[in-house]
Design a protein around this motif. Structure first.
Motif, mmCIF file in Angstrom:
data_model
loop_
_atom_site.group_PDB
_atom_site.id
_atom_site.type_symbol
_atom_site.label_atom_id
_atom_site.label_comp_id
_atom_site.label_asym_id
_atom_site.label_seq_id
_atom_site.Cartn_x
_atom_site.Cartn_y
_atom_site.Cartn_z
ATOM 1 N N GLY A 1 35.276 33.019 11.823
ATOM 2 C CA GLY A 1 36.631 32.455 11.933
ATOM 3 C C GLY A 1 37.586 33.453 12.550
ATOM 4 O O GLY A 1 38.405 33.099 13.417
ATOM 5 N N PHE A 2 37.533 34.703 12.114
ATOM 6 C CA PHE A 2 38.422 35.719 12.683
ATOM 7 C C PHE A 2 38.127 35.920 14.165
ATOM 8 O O PHE A 2 39.041 36.081 14.969
ATOM 9 C CB PHE A 2 38.257 37.069 11.944
ATOM 10 C CG PHE A 2 39.015 37.135 10.649
ATOM 11 C CD1 PHE A 2 40.394 36.902 10.612
ATOM 12 C CD2 PHE A 2 38.362 37.434 9.462
ATOM 13 C CE1 PHE A 2 41.086 36.973 9.412
ATOM 14 C CE2 PHE A 2 39.050 37.503 8.276
ATOM 15 C CZ PHE A 2 40.416 37.270 8.240
ATOM 16 N N ILE A 3 36.837 35.880 14.539
ATOM 17 C CA ILE A 3 36.475 36.052 15.953
ATOM 18 C C ILE A 3 37.027 34.889 16.775
ATOM 19 O O ILE A 3 37.568 35.083 17.869
ATOM 20 C CB ILE A 3 34.942 36.170 16.109
ATOM 21 C CG1 ILE A 3 34.468 37.503 15.512
ATOM 22 C CG2 ILE A 3 34.512 36.071 17.564
ATOM 23 C CD1 ILE A 3 32.975 37.679 15.457
ATOM 24 N N ILE A 4 36.952 33.677 16.235
ATOM 25 C CA ILE A 4 37.468 32.500 16.958
ATOM 26 C C ILE A 4 38.987 32.593 17.117
ATOM 27 O O ILE A 4 39.539 32.320 18.186
ATOM 28 C CB ILE A 4 37.054 31.199 16.251
ATOM 29 C CG1 ILE A 4 35.531 31.004 16.413
ATOM 30 C CG2 ILE A 4 37.797 30.006 16.821
ATOM 31 C CD1 ILE A 4 34.974 29.840 15.651
ATOM 32 N N ILE A 5 39.656 32.992 16.037
ATOM 33 C CA ILE A 5 41.116 33.126 16.110
ATOM 34 C C ILE A 5 41.494 34.195 17.125
ATOM 35 O O ILE A 5 42.399 34.008 17.949
ATOM 36 C CB ILE A 5 41.718 33.452 14.717
ATOM 37 C CG1 ILE A 5 41.548 32.260 13.795
ATOM 38 C CG2 ILE A 5 43.169 33.870 14.821
ATOM 39 C CD1 ILE A 5 41.940 32.514 12.361
ATOM 40 N N LEU B 1 39.768 35.142 19.659
ATOM 41 C CA LEU B 1 39.436 34.605 20.975
ATOM 42 C C LEU B 1 40.555 33.677 21.462
ATOM 43 O O LEU B 1 40.944 33.706 22.635
ATOM 44 C CB LEU B 1 38.113 33.830 20.878
ATOM 45 C CG LEU B 1 37.189 34.008 22.069
ATOM 46 C CD1 LEU B 1 35.757 34.022 21.581
ATOM 47 C CD2 LEU B 1 37.393 32.991 23.113
ATOM 48 N N ILE B 2 41.034 32.854 20.566
ATOM 49 C CA ILE B 2 42.114 31.933 20.935
ATOM 50 C C ILE B 2 43.353 32.734 21.338
ATOM 51 O O ILE B 2 44.010 32.413 22.328
ATOM 52 C CB ILE B 2 42.430 30.964 19.766
ATOM 53 C CG1 ILE B 2 41.278 29.977 19.580
ATOM 54 C CG2 ILE B 2 43.728 30.222 20.026
ATOM 55 C CD1 ILE B 2 41.430 29.095 18.385
ATOM 56 N N ILE B 3 43.662 33.768 20.552
ATOM 57 C CA ILE B 3 44.849 34.556 20.839
ATOM 58 C C ILE B 3 44.706 35.298 22.164
ATOM 59 O O ILE B 3 45.632 35.312 22.967
ATOM 60 C CB ILE B 3 45.155 35.548 19.697
ATOM 61 C CG1 ILE B 3 45.547 34.790 18.450
ATOM 62 C CG2 ILE B 3 46.217 36.546 20.075
ATOM 63 C CD1 ILE B 3 45.693 35.654 17.208
ATOM 64 N N VAL C 1 42.320 34.811 24.758
ATOM 65 C CA VAL C 1 41.830 34.154 25.960
ATOM 66 C C VAL C 1 42.542 32.813 26.188
ATOM 67 O O VAL C 1 43.056 32.540 27.270
ATOM 68 C CB VAL C 1 40.305 33.926 25.885
ATOM 69 C CG1 VAL C 1 39.806 33.145 27.068
ATOM 70 C CG2 VAL C 1 39.586 35.251 25.757
ATOM 71 N N VAL C 2 42.579 31.987 25.167
ATOM 72 C CA VAL C 2 43.086 30.628 25.358
ATOM 73 C C VAL C 2 44.616 30.637 25.516
ATOM 74 O O VAL C 2 45.181 29.946 26.373
ATOM 75 C CB VAL C 2 42.631 29.704 24.222
ATOM 76 C CG1 VAL C 2 43.222 28.329 24.348
ATOM 77 C CG2 VAL C 2 41.126 29.666 24.136
ATOM 78 N N THR C 3 45.343 31.343 24.688
ATOM 79 C CA THR C 3 46.807 31.335 24.748
ATOM 80 C C THR C 3 47.324 31.815 26.090
ATOM 81 O O THR C 3 48.191 31.162 26.681
ATOM 82 C CB THR C 3 47.398 32.177 23.586
ATOM 83 O OG1 THR C 3 46.819 31.770 22.369
ATOM 84 C CG2 THR C 3 48.873 32.071 23.514
ATOM 85 N N PRO C 4 46.868 32.947 26.647
ATOM 86 C CA PRO C 4 47.373 33.336 27.949
ATOM 87 C C PRO C 4 46.992 32.354 29.035
ATOM 88 O O PRO C 4 47.729 32.151 30.008
ATOM 89 C CB PRO C 4 46.729 34.681 28.226
ATOM 90 C CG PRO C 4 46.254 35.210 26.914
ATOM 91 C CD PRO C 4 46.077 34.023 26.038
ATOM 92 N N ALA C 5 45.795 31.708 28.889
ATOM 93 C CA ALA C 5 45.362 30.770 29.919
ATOM 94 C C ALA C 5 46.259 29.536 29.912
ATOM 95 O O ALA C 5 46.505 28.928 30.961
ATOM 96 C CB ALA C 5 43.915 30.365 29.699
ATOM 97 N N LEU C 6 46.743 29.140 28.775
ATOM 98 C CA LEU C 6 47.610 27.967 28.686
ATOM 99 C C LEU C 6 49.082 28.362 29.021
ATOM 100 O O LEU C 6 49.910 27.463 29.125
ATOM 101 C CB LEU C 6 47.528 27.347 27.298
ATOM 102 C CG LEU C 6 46.184 26.690 26.934
ATOM 103 C CD1 LEU C 6 46.230 26.205 25.490
ATOM 104 C CD2 LEU C 6 45.874 25.515 27.839
ATOM 105 N N GLY C 7 49.311 29.571 29.075
ATOM 106 C CA GLY C 7 50.657 30.030 29.381
ATOM 107 C C GLY C 7 51.535 30.035 28.158
ATOM 108 O O GLY C 7 52.760 29.949 28.263
ATOM 109 N N LEU C 8 50.965 30.091 26.982
ATOM 110 C CA LEU C 8 51.776 30.062 25.778
ATOM 111 C C LEU C 8 52.127 31.470 25.337
ATOM 112 O O LEU C 8 52.970 31.634 24.477
ATOM 113 C CB LEU C 8 50.995 29.377 24.649
ATOM 114 C CG LEU C 8 50.659 27.913 24.879
ATOM 115 C CD1 LEU C 8 49.724 27.429 23.776
ATOM 116 C CD2 LEU C 8 51.893 27.068 24.906
ATOM 117 N N GLY C 9 51.527 32.400 25.807
ATOM 118 C CA GLY C 9 51.776 33.678 25.262
ATOM 119 C C GLY C 9 52.361 34.670 26.073
ATOM 120 O O GLY C 9 53.289 35.094 26.456
#
Length: 152
Positions: A134-138, A140-142, A144-152
């Motif tokens: 779970g920590f690894i997924i979180i 990863l989201i922080i 990889v996914v957040t910058p890719a979506l432009g949220l971060g």
């Protein structure tokens, strides 16, 4: 004439006696020949008996040696079998002790306790693994996914 007649009778008697002596001499000679033949045969038999006795002694000695060798071989085999049986008995006793130990564990519920401990260890590892995942997924989201979506 009487002298001549007497002389003729004496000569006839002497001739008769000489003939008898000749016949007896021939019979004695024949008898001596037979005795010599028997003696020769006896000597040949003696020689044959000596030869056979010598062969039998040699054969007997060889048989004795073979018997001794066989006895030694059999004794060696018996000793090897004793050693092998001893090792087999030792191994059987070891296996028997191990089986007794397993049986005691099964009967004493020690096996059940061991299984329960192993299950707890496994469930704890699964929980730790899930939390770590779970920590690894979180993370990863922080990252990889957040910058890719432009949220971060």
């Amino acid at each position: 004439m009487e002298n001549k007649t007497e002389q003729g009778l004496i000569n006839d008697r002497i001739n008769g006696l000489e003939q008898r002596i000749g016949t007896v001499d021939r019979k004695v000679d024949d008898l001596e020949d037979k005795v010599d033949d028997i003696k020769d045969k006896n000597d040949e038999r003696h020689v044959e008996m000596v030869r056979l006795t010598t062969e039998l002694k040699g054969s007997s000695k060889a048989t004795e040696q073979n018997t001794n060798r066989m006895a030694n071989s059999i004794e060696g085999l018996v000793n090897e079998l004793k050693q092998s049986n001893s090792r087999t008995d030792d191994r059987f006793n070891e296996v028997n002790a191990e089986v007794r130990e397993v049986k005691d564990k099964l009967e004493g519920n020690q096996f059940d306790k061991t299984i329960q401990l192993e299950e707890k260890k496994l469930s704890n590892k699964v929980i730790v693994g899930l939390i770590g995942g779970g920590f690894i997924i979180i993370e990863l989201i922080i990252k990889v996914v957040t910058p890719a979506l432009g949220l971060g």
